[in-house]
Design a protein around this motif. Structure first.
Motif, short mmCIF file in Angstrom:
data_model
loop_
_atom_site.label_atom_id
_atom_site.label_comp_id
_atom_site.label_asym_id
_atom_site.label_seq_id
_atom_site.Cartn_x
_atom_site.Cartn_y
_atom_site.Cartn_z
N PHE A 1 31.23 86.15 -100.86
CA PHE A 1 30.32 85.88 -102.03
C PHE A 1 30.87 86.28 -103.46
O PHE A 1 30.35 85.66 -104.30
CB PHE A 1 29.08 87.00 -101.72
N VAL A 2 31.92 87.10 -103.37
CA VAL A 2 32.64 87.22 -104.87
C VAL A 2 33.23 85.88 -104.96
O VAL A 2 33.15 85.12 -106.24
CB VAL A 2 33.74 88.31 -104.72
N LEU A 3 33.70 85.27 -104.06
CA LEU A 3 34.67 83.80 -104.19
C LEU A 3 33.61 82.66 -104.62
O LEU A 3 33.88 81.95 -105.64
CB LEU A 3 35.13 83.22 -103.03
N HIS A 4 32.42 82.78 -104.46
CA HIS A 4 31.24 81.94 -104.80
C HIS A 4 31.11 82.06 -106.28
O HIS A 4 30.99 81.11 -107.06
CB HIS A 4 29.99 82.25 -104.20
N VAL A 5 31.31 83.34 -106.86
CA VAL A 5 30.95 83.38 -108.40
C VAL A 5 32.35 83.14 -109.05
O VAL A 5 32.31 82.65 -110.14
CB VAL A 5 30.66 84.95 -108.52
N VAL A 6 33.38 83.81 -108.65
CA VAL A 6 34.66 83.47 -109.48
C VAL A 6 35.49 82.39 -109.26
O VAL A 6 36.30 81.80 -110.15
CB VAL A 6 35.73 84.82 -109.32
N GLU A 7 35.16 81.74 -108.13
CA GLU A 7 35.87 80.07 -108.11
C GLU A 7 34.69 79.16 -107.83
O GLU A 7 34.72 78.55 -106.64
CB GLU A 7 36.78 80.31 -106.71
N PRO A 8 33.85 79.04 -108.71
CA PRO A 8 32.66 77.88 -108.50
C PRO A 8 33.26 76.52 -108.50
O PRO A 8 32.60 75.75 -107.99
CB PRO A 8 31.98 78.36 -109.58
N HIS A 9 34.46 76.23 -109.00
CA HIS A 9 34.93 74.85 -109.03
C HIS A 9 35.42 74.55 -107.63
O HIS A 9 35.87 73.52 -107.35
CB HIS A 9 35.90 74.78 -109.93
N LEU A 10 35.70 75.65 -106.70
CA LEU A 10 36.29 75.63 -105.29
C LEU A 10 35.48 75.73 -104.30
O LEU A 10 35.68 75.57 -103.02
CB LEU A 10 37.63 76.45 -105.38
N ASN A 11 34.32 76.36 -104.36
CA ASN A 11 33.18 76.92 -103.40
C ASN A 11 32.17 77.20 -103.75
O ASN A 11 32.05 77.80 -104.94
CB ASN A 11 34.03 77.79 -102.27
N GLY A 12 31.13 77.23 -103.06
CA GLY A 12 29.70 77.86 -103.53
C GLY A 12 28.75 78.06 -102.16
O GLY A 12 29.10 77.48 -101.12
N PRO A 13 27.60 78.80 -102.49
CA PRO A 13 26.81 78.79 -101.53
C PRO A 13 26.39 77.68 -100.86
O PRO A 13 25.48 77.57 -99.77
CB PRO A 13 25.67 79.82 -102.14
N GLY A 14 26.15 76.56 -101.63
CA GLY A 14 25.82 75.18 -101.11
C GLY A 14 26.82 74.50 -100.15
O GLY A 14 26.64 73.49 -99.95
#
Length: 630
Positions: free
Chosen positions: A52-65
């Protein structure tokens, strides 16, 4: 040892310890996950926190959607399982509907490319089934970074810059979030995603109330009930309804036209992440585990089966002979991927058999193949996908000003498959928002022997307009389907697109010993193959294998819009050396030099089941991935 000696200079040490090891594509995710281990959580608690931190700090590479594929083995279990977080095509995603919209390819950006989001539900299933922590505690790291801010990556800024015109002219909600006041953020600037933090807080509050009001709503203790309630709020509650309402508004797609999405709240409610059996082969005394052929995971297994019948000097990625044989084995495996793989009946028993591997191995000569060569399987139809090169986009019809690829537009910016950016990573973003094959990854092992390799992706900030009431974008995984009947990956409501997400777990006997993976779309299997050959055959350490020069083939139809290929294409790091590169060119490989440190974003952890010694390594390219542990 018959392999080339490992590089004398390593960018960092292979970490060693006995308590816990975490490695990921962003140091904040690694540190957050390690903090969970330090506070008594297990590898699965830590993985969810880091994700869930990756969702925030790498938003160009992954996200909750987006989507998720993970391979998990809990201490004491005899074999790993696949955590399947790949959502299917919505009910309205039919070939007929897309044809009526004037499309011959699923766009590379926009809500028509969105599969049902699977990542969120999958992470919560992992936490419920194998974790020990409360959801509020696991999410505390991500909520803080989204609400209070984090230093934004240079790559996030460059991604926003590439799509800034799209944002300001068409995706105004994305511009409001990522270009506040019309200004591009600077690398290192503190940025927030407060709507996403608010969504997580609302889910926690409502899930707590829901679980308290319905103690019979889920089996297990209160922790499990609260997680189950959070999953329902996502798939059946306010999140699903907001997704439907927002996606139904027409907006610009990578095709150059405006379309409305077809995803609905009913589609969201129909998806539930689940556990599936992993598939495996034996290689040099180890068992290599992957997801089944609804994804591209078995490509790695097929390539290893082909290479296993060759002498070790044909397996060394640092030599011309080895690189040539590896590239040729990969071409054969990828041809089978495109001919047979999909969310359908795939003859894996044949594709992974010794006999079949021998017939494929016999096709490798001293020269580079420029052909698409799937194997023949009795009773199975081999699909031949459209074989379109980059030159075809404007080639024969260039004088008329029209592209020759269906669904492409002259005004859409194109990038060369396999090209790299100035920061040492895959050049994945087009001005239209279409992204080619980059994502994020994490691997974790704890002191008890729990191990996970996970590759979350999709829902990029550039993949679809930002949903301001929720704080995220939808994914684009449907671009990996064909708008053609008769393909194993034909767009079909309720079926999963053939994902490129492909983590790996290696075991010895019944004990997991290595978790490894990489971002990179079609390159994920390829870079992992180099790592496994160097570690399992060449005896390299994790960090030496990660640091060593990388390469990959582009001689297969890409999984990402506009789905082109380069016959005989080989993208190489210059550090492979002029002699090796020249030899490959003389053999007929169409070589693209990518720079010294441009390919691969591998990370890996390991555990020696006899001694309990843990190790970890992380990718230095791009100065972003980090391993931590003790």
């Amino acid at each position: 040892m018959t392999f080339t000696e490992p590089p004398e200079f390593l960018t960092r040490p292979t970490l060693k310890g006995t308590f816990g090891m975490v490695t990921s594509t962003h140091w904040l995710a690694s540190s957050s996950a390690q903090a969970v281990l330090e506070r008594g959580g297990n590898a699965f608690d830590a993985a969810v926190a880091g994700a869930f931190v990756l969702h925030v700090v790498e938003p160009h590479l992954n996200g909750p959607g987006g989507d998720l594929v993970a391979i998990v083995q809990a201490a004491g279990e005899q074999k790993p399982q696949v955590l399947m977080g790949q959502g299917p095509a919505p009910a309205g995603a039919t070939i007929e509907h897309y044809a009526a919209e004037g499309l011959d390819l699923v766009p590379g950006s926009g809500a028509l490319a969105a599969a049902v989001p699977g990542s969120f539900d999958a992470w919560l299933k992992l936490l419920a089934d194998y974790g020990t922590w409360e959801l509020a505690d696991v999410w505390s790291f991500a909520i803080d970074y989204a609400e209070s801010g984090h230093p934004v990556l240079a790559r996030v800024c460059s991604t926003i810059e590439r799509v800034s015109e799209l944002f300001t002219e068409h995706w105004t909600t994305s511009a409001d979030q990522w270009l506040p006041g019309g200004r591009l953020p600077e690398a290192g600037e503190i940025v927030t995603n407060k709507p996403w933090a608010a969504t997580l807080r609302r889910i926690l509050t409502e899930a707590r109330a829901m679980a308290d009001a319905d103690n019979d709503g889920a089996a297990g203790d209160g922790r499990v009930r609260r997680i189950a309630a959070a999953r329902r709020l996502w798939s059946n509650g306010f999140v699903a309804h907001e997704v439907q309402e927002f996606a139904s508004r027409p907006h610009r797609h990578s095709s150059g036209d405006d379309h409305a999405g077809v995803i609905t709240a009913t589609d969201m409610s129909g998806f539930h992440a689940d556990w599936e059996d992993a598939v495996s082969i034996e290689f040099r005394g180890y068992t290599i585990w992957k997801s089944a052929a609804w994804g591209q995971g078995p490509v790695l297994l097929q390539a290893l089966k082909i290479l296993d019948g060759l002498d070790d000097d044909c397996l060394d990625p640092s030599t011309a002979k080895g690189a040539h044989h590896i590239l040729e084995a990969l071409k054969l495996a990828f041809a089978d991927r495109d001919a047979y793989y999909g969310d359908t009946d795939v003859p894996l028993d044949v594709l992974l058999s010794e006999k079949y591997a021998a017939t494929r191995r016999a096709l490798i000569s001293g020269d580079a193949s420029l052909d698409f060569r799937p194997g023949h399987i009795d009773g199975a139809r081999a699909f031949t996908p459209p074989l379109t090169t980059e030159a075809d986009l404007t080639g024969a019809a260039g004088a008329a000003g029209e592209p020759t690829v269906p669904g492409a537009r002259p005004e859409v910016d194109k990038t060369v498959a396999g090209a790299v950016d100035e920061q040492g990573g895959e050049l994945g973003v087009e001005a239209s928002g279409s992204t080619r094959g980059d994502t994020c990854h994490l691997d974790i092992v704890d002191t008890w022997g729990n191990m996970i390799s996970a590759t979350p992706s999709g829902g990029w900030l550039q993949s679809s307009p930002y949903i301001p009431s929720l704080g995220f974008s939808l994914g684009t995984r449907l671009q990996m389907t064909w708008l053609l009947d008769g393909a194993p990956t034909s767009l079909t409501p309720g079926k999963r697109p053939r994902t490129t997400l492909t983590p790996t777990l290696v075991s010895r006997g019944s004990k997991p010993v290595i978790a490894v993976g990489s971002p990179g779309g079609d390159q994920q299997e390829q870079w992992q193959l180099l790592y496994l050959l160097r570690v399992l055959v060449g005896g390299y350490t994790h960090q030496a294998a990660i640091d060593a020069p990388a390469f990959h083939t582009t001689s297969m139809p890409g999984s990402f819009w506009p789905r082109t290929w380069t016959p005989g294409g080989a993208v190489v790091e210059d550090r492979l050396g002029d002699d090796v590169i020249g030899d490959l060119e003389r053999r007929g490989h169409v070589v693209t030099r990518a720079g010294d440190w441009a390919l691969g974003r591998l990370s890996a952890v390991s555990r020696n089941p006899d001694t309990g010694l843990l190790k970890a390594g992380a990718n230095p390219r791009g100065m972003q991935g980090y391993a931590v542990g003790r």
